[in-house]
Design a protein around this motif. Structure first.
Motif, PDB file in Angstrom:
ATOM      1  N   GLN A 268      38.380  43.061  41.277  1.00  0.00           N
ATOM      2  CA  GLN A 268      39.389  42.235  40.607  1.00  0.00           C
ATOM      3  C   GLN A 268      38.829  40.843  40.317  1.00  0.00           C
ATOM      4  O   GLN A 268      39.529  39.835  40.398  1.00  0.00           O
ATOM      5  CB  GLN A 268      40.655  42.159  41.459  1.00  0.00           C
ATOM      6  CG  GLN A 268      41.313  43.519  41.659  1.00  0.00           C
ATOM      7  CD  GLN A 268      42.488  43.478  42.634  1.00  0.00           C
ATOM      8  OE1 GLN A 268      42.924  42.403  43.046  1.00  0.00           O
ATOM      9  NE2 GLN A 268      42.998  44.637  43.013  1.00  0.00           N
ATOM     10  N   ASP A 269      37.517  40.805  40.024  1.00  0.00           N
ATOM     11  CA  ASP A 269      36.827  39.593  39.565  1.00  0.00           C
ATOM     12  C   ASP A 269      36.887  38.457  40.587  1.00  0.00           C
ATOM     13  O   ASP A 269      37.195  37.302  40.250  1.00  0.00           O
ATOM     14  CB  ASP A 269      37.410  39.122  38.228  1.00  0.00           C
ATOM     15  CG  ASP A 269      36.488  38.124  37.523  1.00  0.00           C
ATOM     16  OD1 ASP A 269      35.270  38.149  37.807  1.00  0.00           O
ATOM     17  OD2 ASP A 269      36.986  37.319  36.726  1.00  0.00           O
TER      18      ASP A 269
ATOM     19  N   GLY B 251      34.540  35.604  39.488  1.00  0.00           N
ATOM     20  CA  GLY B 251      35.113  34.801  38.410  1.00  0.00           C
ATOM     21  C   GLY B 251      36.230  33.893  38.897  1.00  0.00           C
ATOM     22  O   GLY B 251      36.341  32.734  38.452  1.00  0.00           O
ATOM     23  N   ARG B 252      37.072  34.404  39.796  1.00  0.00           N
ATOM     24  CA  ARG B 252      38.178  33.597  40.318  1.00  0.00           C
ATOM     25  C   ARG B 252      37.667  32.412  41.127  1.00  0.00           C
ATOM     26  O   ARG B 252      38.199  31.303  41.038  1.00  0.00           O
ATOM     27  CB  ARG B 252      39.098  34.475  41.165  1.00  0.00           C
ATOM     28  CG  ARG B 252      39.880  35.500  40.354  1.00  0.00           C
ATOM     29  CD  ARG B 252      40.688  36.420  41.247  1.00  0.00           C
ATOM     30  NE  ARG B 252      41.661  35.687  42.063  1.00  0.00           N
ATOM     31  CZ  ARG B 252      42.438  36.255  42.986  1.00  0.00           C
ATOM     32  NH1 ARG B 252      42.323  37.566  43.228  1.00  0.00           N
ATOM     33  NH2 ARG B 252      43.303  35.543  43.666  1.00  0.00           N
TER      34      ARG B 252
END
Length: 656
Positions: free
Chosen positions: A197-198, A201-202
């Motif tokens: 769920q990335d 990136g988060r």
């Protein structure tokens, strides 16, 4: 101080005692530093390789990464699979450090303070290394969790270490950790992120507005004495213990290892292929060592099902593996070769073993033996090397004994396997066979900055730059782990000596030999002390056998519980002209039973009659991590197995 092995030191090798109070330098047959051999006042041996790179306070993992990025910013550092692809991507040192600092900023933006714990639960992959170095850049302590860990094991690690944020790889891992955070009050404040769920990136988005100076302040405040990671032992008995390793442990050991292994980690092309779990300390050590090297590249692969394809594409110059990898490669080649090809393979094996043994003998291999080896080089040996990508020069093997025959075969075939020894508590390796001073059947000499001696009861004691500082939240276990009553050598300050739990000897060339586990010694009803390791290792090399548990404590003789290798069984049955059957059916088959009996008889040749296996049974299933009989590092949970199979063990001794 004299050079070479002096005669007085060879006089009591069998008893493990040498002329007291003297020392000499063993002439190094390799390009690394020489080994100092000493005999303590009571005649016990000690061997050490002096520190070559002194420890400085600045030696932290962020310092090592910044140093590498300054020295060779444009050269590749990390190689990994593109998402959903078999293709490899490479990232240079400057780009990797830039991404590390972005993720570190995200950690800080999450409210994590210096010294807080984050955990990583994932297979070996690029994101693992990224999250690890980012945690260190942010002044945090990283805690690995095996991807195979059960909810109970993960719960113990998360609570004992006081983890505030955990990153999981897959949806099932994430669901398990979220369930723990939801149901366990002590984990109510735990943040769970998912790579699917990335998570990366988060984190990068969260820290996008944080000034670079905030990350600089965290990294610059660290010293070599600060805690870098808490690595939990496999836990063959009781709850896993959290081993506290400092930045100095990881970096200082790596820098000195490079001096010990210049031709592997420093000179020429250096491409390491890592598929071992990064939750294991050995994977973390080699990761830091590659960062400390001038231009090494580490290739990270999460999927061992495609090892041969990865070898061919990445073309490593060296990799790390456990003995079982080489046993399976050899057994598969032996079993798949049929007819005339099998005859050629077996002759090539004998030629390689003979050639390798002759390398250690005066005068070396004869002209006839060299010719035999040359005959099989294009037919067998070159094909074997191509399996590893064609560029392989060395393999470092640990986690158990490889076995002399297998070691000689691979060396004779042109693949040098260097056996080593170490534990979580030593930040991975503390001894290793040098590349140009290999002694098959031993685990070598101490790495630069490490020392080994033998206790009065035969236990291996270890000191050195990689030695851990304490077990987390466990002062009793910490105190019991160190033999602080050991005498200091005149002229040297007192040292911490870690009780390894392993038994061994040191010969007059300073080489360490492992003979067994102290806690696993079996005492038969007749009072005979038996170390199960020799029998278990020899039996485990048979292509049809997977796991072996030798038993007999308080019993009239030695017995064994044996499981079949489910992968090799169908192939073996086919070549024997037998019908397909399940492992449970094969365990009752008379043909299979006779093959196992022959393997037991062969293993018994390595021990005395009193130590030999006199009764055995083949179990219908296997020992796995999932059923709780193996640790995540694939060691048998002996006490668990003894309890679970108590009826089967009793049945062994009810037979005539």
């Amino acid at each position: 101080m004299s050079t070479g092995v002096e005669e007085p030191f060879a006089e009591s090798r069998e008893q493990g005692r040498f002329t007291p109070g003297t020392e000499f330098t063993v002439a190094a047959p390799h390009s690394g530093p020489a080994t100092v051999f000493r005999a303590l006042p009571d005649g016990r041996p000690e061997t050490r390789s002096p520190v070559q790179v002194p420890l400085e306070s600045c030696m932290t993992t962020p310092w090592a990464l910044a140093r590498r990025a300054r020295a060779t910013p444009d050269l590749p550092l990390v190689a990994y699979h593109a998402e959903g692809s078999a293709d490899w991507r490479e990232q240079d040192a400057a780009a990797f450090r830039a991404r590390v600092r972005q993720v570190a900023a995200g950690y800080i933006a999450q409210g994590l303070q210096a010294g807080d714990r984050i955990a990583i639960m994932s297979h070996t992959r690029y994101e693992w290394m990224l999250l690890d170095f980012a945690a260190w850049e942010a002044g945090l302590v990283s805690v690995p969790i095996y991807e195979t860990s059960s909810p109970a094991q993960a719960h113990w690690i998360l609570t004992d270490a006081g983890v505030r944020l955990v990153v999981a790889e897959t949806a099932p891992m994430t669901d398990m950790l979220c369930s723990l955070a939801r149901d366990a009050p002590e984990l109510s404040g735990l943040t769970v992120l998912s790579l699917q769920q990335d998570a990366i990136g988060r984190l990068i988005a969260a820290g996008a507005q944080l000034p670079a100076s905030a990350v600089d302040a965290r990294a610059d405040a660290l010293t070599a004495d600060d805690l870098a990671t808490i690595v939990y032992t496999s836990g063959t008995t009781g709850s896993p213990k959290g081993t506290e390793l400092t930045h100095g442990n990881l970096v200082h050991l790596s820098l000195n290892s490079i001096e010990f292994l210049p031709q592997i980690i420093r000179d020429g092309a250096v491409r390491n292929f890592l598929f071992l779990p990064m939750a294991h300390v050995l994977g973390r050590y080699i990761m830091v060592a590659i960062v400390c090297s001038p231009h090494g590249v580490i290739g990270l692969s999460p999927d061992t099902r495609h090892l041969l394809e990865d070898f061919a594409a990445f073309k490593p110059t060296f990799f790390l593996a456990v003995p079982r990898v080489f046993e399976k490669i050899f057994n598969a080649a032996d079993t798949r070769a049929t007819g005339a090809r099998h005859l050629v393979f077996r002759r090539a094996v004998r030629a390689a073993v003979a050639y390798s043994r002759a390398l250690d003998a005066p005068g070396g291999p004869s002209a006839a033996l060299r010719a035999r080896r040359a005959l099989y080089t294009p037919l067998v040996y070159n094909r074997l090397r191509r399996l590893f990508g064609g560029a392989i020069e060395y393999v470092i093997c640990g986690g158990g004994p490889l076995g002399e025959e297998l070691g000689h075969f691979f060396r004779g075939a042109g693949v040098t396997i260097l056996e080593g020894y170490g534990l979580t508590e030593t930040a991975a390796p503390c001894t290793l066979n040098p590349p140009d001073g290999q002694h098959i059947g031993t685990v070598g000499v101490p790495l630069t900055g490490s020392a080994v001696r033998i206790a009065a009861d035969g236990e291996i004691l270890i000191s050195g730059v990689g030695l851990f500082r304490a077990y987390h939240n466990n002062p009793e276990a910490t105190a019991a782990a160190f033999a602080d009553d050991e005498p200091a050598w005149p002229g040297l300050p007192p040292e911490h000596w870690f009780r390894s739990g392993d038994l061994g000897t040191i010969d007059a060339e300073g080489l360490l030999h492992i003979t067994g586990r102290k806690k696993e010694l079996i005492v038969t009803a007749g009072g005979k002390n038996v170390s199960p390791a020799v029998l278990e290792d020899r039996l485990g090399r048979h292509p049809l056998i997977d796991q072996v548990l030798v038993v007999g404590d308080g019993r009239p003789c030695i017995g064994a519980l044996i499981t079949l290798d489910a992968e090799m069984l169908p192939l073996w049955l086919h070549h024997q002209g037998l019908a397909e059957m399940t492992p449970a059916q094969a365990a009752q088959d008379p043909h299979v039973h006779q093959v196992i009996a022959d393997a037991v008889a062969d293993a018994n040749r390595a021990v005395s009659r009193a130590e030999s296996i006199r009764t055995f049974t083949v179990l219908p299933g296997d020992f796995t991590v999932a059923n709780g009989l193996l640790t995540p590092s694939l060691k048998i949970r002996r006490e668990v197995a003894l309890k679970r199979f108590a009826p089967e063990i009793d049945a062994l001794y009810a037979r005539p």
